[in-house]
Design a protein around this motif. Structure first.
Motif, mmCIF file in Angstrom:
data_model
loop_
_atom_site.group_PDB
_atom_site.id
_atom_site.type_symbol
_atom_site.label_atom_id
_atom_site.label_comp_id
_atom_site.label_asym_id
_atom_site.label_seq_id
_atom_site.Cartn_x
_atom_site.Cartn_y
_atom_site.Cartn_z
ATOM 1 N N TYR A 140 0.832 -1.203 0.000
ATOM 2 C CA TYR A 140 0.000 0.000 0.000
ATOM 3 C C TYR A 140 0.871 1.259 0.000
ATOM 4 O O TYR A 140 0.685 2.174 -0.817
ATOM 5 C CB TYR A 140 -0.906 -0.024 1.228
ATOM 6 N N GLU A 141 1.828 1.291 0.896
ATOM 7 C CA GLU A 141 2.706 2.470 0.985
ATOM 8 C C GLU A 141 3.552 2.628 -0.274
ATOM 9 O O GLU A 141 3.793 3.751 -0.740
ATOM 10 C CB GLU A 141 3.599 2.356 2.222
ATOM 11 N N ASN A 146 4.582 5.730 -5.280
ATOM 12 C CA ASN A 146 4.834 5.728 -6.720
ATOM 13 C C ASN A 146 3.609 6.130 -7.534
ATOM 14 O O ASN A 146 3.548 5.893 -8.742
ATOM 15 C CB ASN A 146 5.321 4.347 -7.156
ATOM 16 N N ALA A 147 2.625 6.761 -6.836
ATOM 17 C CA ALA A 147 1.418 7.307 -7.475
ATOM 18 C C ALA A 147 0.615 6.265 -8.244
ATOM 19 O O ALA A 147 -0.077 6.594 -9.198
ATOM 20 C CB ALA A 147 1.788 8.479 -8.392
ATOM 21 N N ARG A 148 0.685 5.008 -7.812
ATOM 22 C CA ARG A 148 -0.164 3.966 -8.399
ATOM 23 C C ARG A 148 -1.423 3.871 -7.531
ATOM 24 O O ARG A 148 -1.580 2.970 -6.708
ATOM 25 C CB ARG A 148 0.582 2.629 -8.453
ATOM 26 N N LEU A 149 -2.310 4.848 -7.691
ATOM 27 C CA LEU A 149 -3.398 5.038 -6.745
ATOM 28 C C LEU A 149 -4.468 3.957 -6.837
ATOM 29 O O LEU A 149 -5.058 3.573 -5.827
ATOM 30 C CB LEU A 149 -4.014 6.426 -6.934
ATOM 31 N N ALA A 171 -7.469 6.674 6.759
ATOM 32 C CA ALA A 171 -8.363 7.728 6.274
ATOM 33 C C ALA A 171 -7.615 8.946 5.716
ATOM 34 O O ALA A 171 -8.001 9.472 4.663
ATOM 35 C CB ALA A 171 -9.323 8.148 7.376
ATOM 36 N N PRO A 172 -6.537 9.453 6.356
ATOM 37 C CA PRO A 172 -5.844 10.627 5.787
ATOM 38 C C PRO A 172 -5.279 10.372 4.392
ATOM 39 O O PRO A 172 -5.405 11.224 3.504
ATOM 40 C CB PRO A 172 -4.732 10.904 6.801
ATOM 41 N N SER A 173 -4.673 9.215 4.167
ATOM 42 C CA SER A 173 -4.113 8.940 2.840
ATOM 43 C C SER A 173 -5.226 8.708 1.829
ATOM 44 O O SER A 173 -5.102 9.088 0.656
ATOM 45 C CB SER A 173 -3.162 7.737 2.890
ATOM 46 N N LEU A 178 -8.542 10.703 -2.910
ATOM 47 C CA LEU A 178 -9.828 11.075 -3.492
ATOM 48 C C LEU A 178 -9.788 12.450 -4.143
ATOM 49 O O LEU A 178 -10.689 12.802 -4.905
ATOM 50 C CB LEU A 178 -10.921 11.036 -2.420
ATOM 51 N N GLY A 179 -8.751 13.212 -3.867
ATOM 52 C CA GLY A 179 -8.588 14.500 -4.524
ATOM 53 C C GLY A 179 -7.816 14.409 -5.829
ATOM 54 O O GLY A 179 -7.540 15.430 -6.467
ATOM 55 N N ALA A 180 -7.472 13.190 -6.243
ATOM 56 C CA ALA A 180 -6.614 13.001 -7.414
ATOM 57 C C ALA A 180 -7.380 12.846 -8.718
ATOM 58 O O ALA A 180 -6.759 12.717 -9.772
ATOM 59 C CB ALA A 180 -5.699 11.797 -7.204
ATOM 60 N N GLY A 181 -8.720 12.828 -8.674
ATOM 61 C CA GLY A 181 -9.443 12.760 -9.939
ATOM 62 C C GLY A 181 -10.550 11.737 -9.950
ATOM 63 O O GLY A 181 -10.754 10.961 -9.009
ATOM 64 N N ALA A 182 -11.273 11.729 -11.081
ATOM 65 C CA ALA A 182 -12.485 10.910 -11.212
ATOM 66 C C ALA A 182 -12.202 9.421 -11.189
ATOM 67 O O ALA A 182 -13.020 8.638 -10.702
ATOM 68 C CB ALA A 182 -13.212 11.286 -12.495
#
Length: 440
Positions: A140-141, A146-149, A171-173, A178-182
């Motif tokens: 997960y980390e 590496n931005a593999r959301l 929850a924070p991560s 969730l702010g990264a896009g649709a």
């Protein structure tokens, strides 16, 4: 002394010598099992405090070896990490399927600088044991870093299914993702729509902290049209957040979407005014908040339901029956009937209506009810101002001034509660005074 010991040993040897081979084998097996039982017990006793000593009695105990390996994985201490790797390797040699052993080995390899090999090992550990929190936590980390959301969301699902209590830490991560896009939002919605066991726990953590409540509105809006619609408890999380932010219209629209369609045609100004539907404990319905020293219940007499409040002589700052209203500016009347049964309190019990944005702005209050009073009608008229009062609270309360005002015993009953519009009456933005009429 020495002669007696020698004599005792010789005596035992002569006794064993007289045994037949099957009997001798049985004695040896029993002795071995006894030693294993005693050794295992001593090992378990020592393990929490001195795992190295525990290994003296059970050198292959996987739990002890795991503890020792974990203790050695200290960042920046390569010698200790190398030792931890050796212990993990020893455990794998003893039991290749030991839970957590492979992931600890991979963590040690990572800390010693071989990131590529560590990733291969940890992915293998995660595939081997889906509930391996060490392996899936690392994946997960790593996916986040590496931005593999989308991959991170899959690992989040695995972690939470194994341990829903991790919702607070994750929850924070998740909020940041969730702010990264649709695409991320859509994947998370699909996870929620699958009704995982962690859904309520994560929504409870996410709703108060998410920066953009519109994300919640979109997620809940889509869930309303899915096969796994939000529960009342989950809807309460969304409404609490929207009301906290003063988004009364958005909260009301979300609540309307949550209602069964057949109820939309008869909402009224006071929803569920006769308690004809089960109480949902959502803001735009009745909310009964449990409290020590008092009970709130609905009793049924024929087709009429009665709101009953009982007090048990304790000190209760009671304000535990509420209902949010969405009244447009104008004049209204709040009506009903009330009775008291030995209601012993310094001040008494009353209904109060006030602006949600300003609790000090009382629009109306009924007469204080106490002692013993037979069922009789009440009516209070009030005005909703045109500014600063988009939503209102109706609350049953004891208006406590000092601590002793909360001492209360006895009970009260309410029926036929309603809010009606007095549309033809003139009003102004500061005409918020209440008029009380009791029908005797």
């Amino acid at each position: 002394m020495k002669r007696s010991i020698i004599s005792g040993v010789e005596s035992v040897a002569r006794g064993l010598g007289r045994l037949e081979p099957p009997q001798l084998l049985a004695y040896l097996v029993i002795a071995f099992l006894a030693w294993r039982i005693v050794g295992h017990g001593l090992s378990a006793l020592l393990a929490p405090h001195d795992p190295r000593a525990a290994l003296t009695f059970d050198s292959a105990d996987p739990t002890i070896l795991l503890q020792l390996a974990q203790r050695e994985l200290t960042p920046g201490a390569d010698a200790r990490v190398a030792k931890g790797r050796s212990i993990a390797a020893r455990l794998l040699a003893i039991d290749p399927l030991a839970p957590g052993a492979l992931s600890l080995y991979g963590k040690a390899v990572e800390q010693l600088g071989d990131a590529e090999r560590a990733e291969r090992i940890l992915r293998l550990a995660a595939a081997h044991l889906p509930i391996d929190l060490v392996a899936h936590g690392w994946l997960y980390e790593n996916a986040l870093a590496n931005a593999r959301l989308l991959e991170a969301l899959d690992e989040l699902d695995t972690l939470l299914r194994a341990r829903p209590s991790l919702a607070h830490r994750l929850a924070p991560s998740l909020q940041a993702m969730l702010g990264a896009g649709a695409a991320v939002e859509d994947r998370f919605f699909r996870q929620l729509a699958a009704a995982p066991p962690w859904r309520a726990a994560m929504l409870a953590e996410l709703a108060p902290v998410i920066e953009n409540p519109n994300v919640l509105l979109r997620l809940f809006g889509r869930l309303q049209t899915s096969k796994t619609r939000p529960s009342d408890m989950e809807m309460g999380l969304l409404l609490a957040r929207l009301l906290r932010d003063g988004l009364y219209d958005e909260a009301y629209a979300a609540w309307l979407a949550h209602l069964p369609p057949e109820r939309l045609g008869a909402l009224g100004l006071l929803y569920n005014e006769r308690f004809q539907y089960p109480v949902s404990n959502l803001p735009f319905d009745w909310t009964f908040t449990p409290t020590s020293g008092a009970s709130i219940a609905l009793t049924e007499e024929g087709e009429r339901k009665t709101l009953t409040v009982e007090f048990y002589g304790a000190r209760v700052s009671f304000s535990n029956v509420t209902h949010m209203l969405m009244l447009a500016p104008g004049r209204y009347a709040f009506t009903g009937a009330a009775a008291a049964d030995d209601l012993d309190n310094e001040l008494g019990l009353r209904w109060r209506i006030y602006c949600a944005a300003d609790p000090s702005q009382t629009l109306a209050a009924t007469r204080l009810l106490k002692k013993t009073v037979p069922l009789r009608a009440f009516r209070v008229e009030f005005a909703v101002p045109s500014q600063g009062c988009d939503a209102q609270w109706l609350k049953l309360e004891i208006p406590v001034r000092i601590a002793t005002d909360a001492d209360v015993s006895g009970g009260a009953r309410y029926v036929n509660l309603a809010v009606e519009s007095l549309a033809s009456a003139p009003r102004s933005s500061n005409s918020a005074g209440a008029i009380v009429h009791d029908r005797k």
